[in-house]
Structure formats: structure tokens, C-alpha cells
Design a protein around this motif. Structure first.
Motif, PDB file in Angstrom:
ATOM      1  N   LYS A   1      52.402  40.568  34.291  1.00  0.00           N
ATOM      2  CA  LYS A   1      51.657  40.810  33.067  1.00  0.00           C
ATOM      3  C   LYS A   1      52.167  42.051  32.358  1.00  0.00           C
ATOM      4  CE  LYS A   1      46.902  40.659  31.385  1.00  0.00           C
ATOM      5  NZ  LYS A   1      45.471  40.553  31.801  1.00  0.00           N
ATOM      6  N   ARG A   2      52.481  43.082  33.127  1.00  0.00           N
ATOM      7  CA  ARG A   2      53.062  44.300  32.578  1.00  0.00           C
ATOM      8  C   ARG A   2      54.422  44.530  33.222  1.00  0.00           C
ATOM      9  NH1 ARG A   2      51.225  48.731  33.925  1.00  0.00           N
ATOM     10  NH2 ARG A   2      51.906  49.934  32.096  1.00  0.00           N
ATOM     11  N   GLY A   3      55.446  44.001  32.604  1.00  0.00           N
ATOM     12  CA  GLY A   3      56.799  44.225  33.090  1.00  0.00           C
ATOM     13  C   GLY A   3      57.244  43.206  34.120  1.00  0.00           C
TER      14      GLY A   3
ATOM     15  N   ILE B   1      58.710  48.897  36.089  1.00  0.00           N
ATOM     16  CA  ILE B   1      58.363  49.222  34.716  1.00  0.00           C
ATOM     17  C   ILE B   1      59.578  49.837  34.032  1.00  0.00           C
ATOM     18  CG2 ILE B   1      56.729  50.457  33.232  1.00  0.00           C
ATOM     19  CD1 ILE B   1      55.493  48.328  35.097  1.00  0.00           C
TER      20      ILE B   1
END
Length: 225
Positions: A67-69, A35
């Protein structure tokens, strides 16, 4: 706290080198989330060099989008085997060049690292990993070929990291030190061919340990030249 002020491009390269090393040595594990904000806070930089670094790592095939990062890419057993074969060739050649080109101070540095490793116990996991990395890095520096070093790093250093050190025994430490002793002897004699053979055999044997510990696949069956 991270900051968002403009930063020199050199910082982006520094961040890239740090994260690349952590990935290929196993400090950052396969599928581990990456992240931007977390990395920026941990490395004490802004998100800009982290973002640029992650894009470069993706281009190098070391991270994949999520999907996130991003996340550390998980290599298949066949990809790891191919990397092992590549590393045998590349690092063997680096050892050959080190024997021929390395300065007296280069060779002395390699000998000193080897001697430090001889004092370690199997329970000294972090020191075992660090001195092993230092030993191989010192040989790459002594080769005098930065492009070759970059190619070696790109092939990965899956064969010896903290989880592998934790799972191996004192006997494996002795065998690794014996391998290194043969490499050092060849470097001291300035025997490039012997240094290459010793390095190739060392990487082949260490990968066999990796396969056994991880249970991923069969070890390499390649005879050192």
C-alpha cells in the motif's frame, strides 16, 4: 540528504546490485518494507535510481508492491527448495568452470579466502557470512561466465546469512570449512568434475542446516553427481 538531480544510468545499476545482494543474502528480511525516500537517504542517492531499481527488483520477483511502497518478497518453502536445487546445479557448474578456466591468481584468491575462514570462531558471525560470500563470489568470478553468475545471484543465497550464522554452532563452521577444503583441493588439481561434486554436496548440506534451523521444510534429498 538525497538529491533529485539527473544521475547516470550506471548509478541505477549500482543501487540495484546493492539491494539485490541485500535481499538474497537475507540482510533485508522477507516482508521488510522498502520505502523510496528511506532507501535514497541510506544509500545517499536520489529517489530516481531507487525507483528504477525497485521496478527491476519487482520484475526479478524479489520485491512486491504494498500500500505504501514496496516490500521484500517472502518466498514459500517450496520456492526456496526449488531455488536450492537450481543453485546446486548452477554453482556446481561454476565450480567446474573455475577449476578449468580460473587463472592462477583466481585460484590463489579463493585459497586465501578459505585460509581466512579457518581462523574464525563461531561467534564471528559477520565475518563468517562475509568470507563465505567472498568464497562463493570468487569461484563465480573464476568461472569466467557473467551470465552464469547472474543466474546464480537470481536464484538467491538464502542458505547462509546472519540469522543462520547466529543459530548454528562451531561444529557447523568446521563442517563448512571442510566442505570448502574439498572444493579448494579440486580447484588446485584443476579437476572440474570433483569441484562440481564438492560444491553440489556443500550446498545440499548447507541447505539441510537451513531447513533444520528455520523449520520450514524437509531438506533436499539429492545425491551429488
Amino acid at each position: 540528504m538525497p538529491h533529485d538531480d539527473p544521475l547516470p544510468s550506471r548509478l541505477s545499476s549500482d543501487v540495484y546490485n546493492v539491494l539485490r545482494r541485500q535481499i538474497v543474502t537475507g540482510e533485508l528480511r522477507p516482508n521488510q518494507p522498502l520505502i523510496e525516500l528511506d532507501l535514497a537517504e541510506r544509500l545517499q542517492v536520489s529517489r530516481t535510481p531507487v525507483r528504477e531499481c525497485l521496478q527491476r527488483l519487482a520484475h526479478a520477483g524479489l520485491v512486491v508492491p504494498r500500500k505504501r511502497g514496496w516490500a521484500v518478497r517472502e518466498f514459500t518453502p517450496d520456492e526456496i527448495r526449488q531455488n536450492a536445487e537450481l543453485r546446486m546445479a548452477l554453482e556446481g557448474y561454476a565450480a567446474s568452470l573455475a577449476a578449468i578456466r580460473g587463472s592462477p591468481s583466481d585460484i590463489a584468491a579463493i585459497v586465501a579466502i578459505h585460509e581466512r575462514r579457518l581462523t574464525l570462531r563461531s561467534s564471528d558471525e559477520e565475518k563468517r557470512v562475509k568470507t563465505n560470500r567472498d568464497f562463493h563470489d570468487a569461484i563465480m568470478r573464476a568461472s569466467g561466465n557473467g551470465r552464469l553468475t547472474d543466474a546464480i545471484y537470481h536464484s538467491g543465497q538464502f542458505y547462509f546469512n546472519a540469522p543462520i550464522a547466529r543459530a548454528t554452532t562451531g561444529e557447523e563452521l568446521k563442517l563448512g570449512n571442510a566442505d570448502h577444503a574439498l572444493i579448494v583441493a579440486a580447484l588446485l588439481k584443476r579437476d572440474g568434475a570433483a569441484a562440481e561434486r564438492a560444491m553440489r554436496a556443500h550446498i545440499q548440506r548447507t541447505f539441510a542446516v537451513f531447513w533444520r534451523v528455520t523449520g520450514l521444510a524437509e531438506p533436499l534429498h539429492v545425491q551429488p553427481r
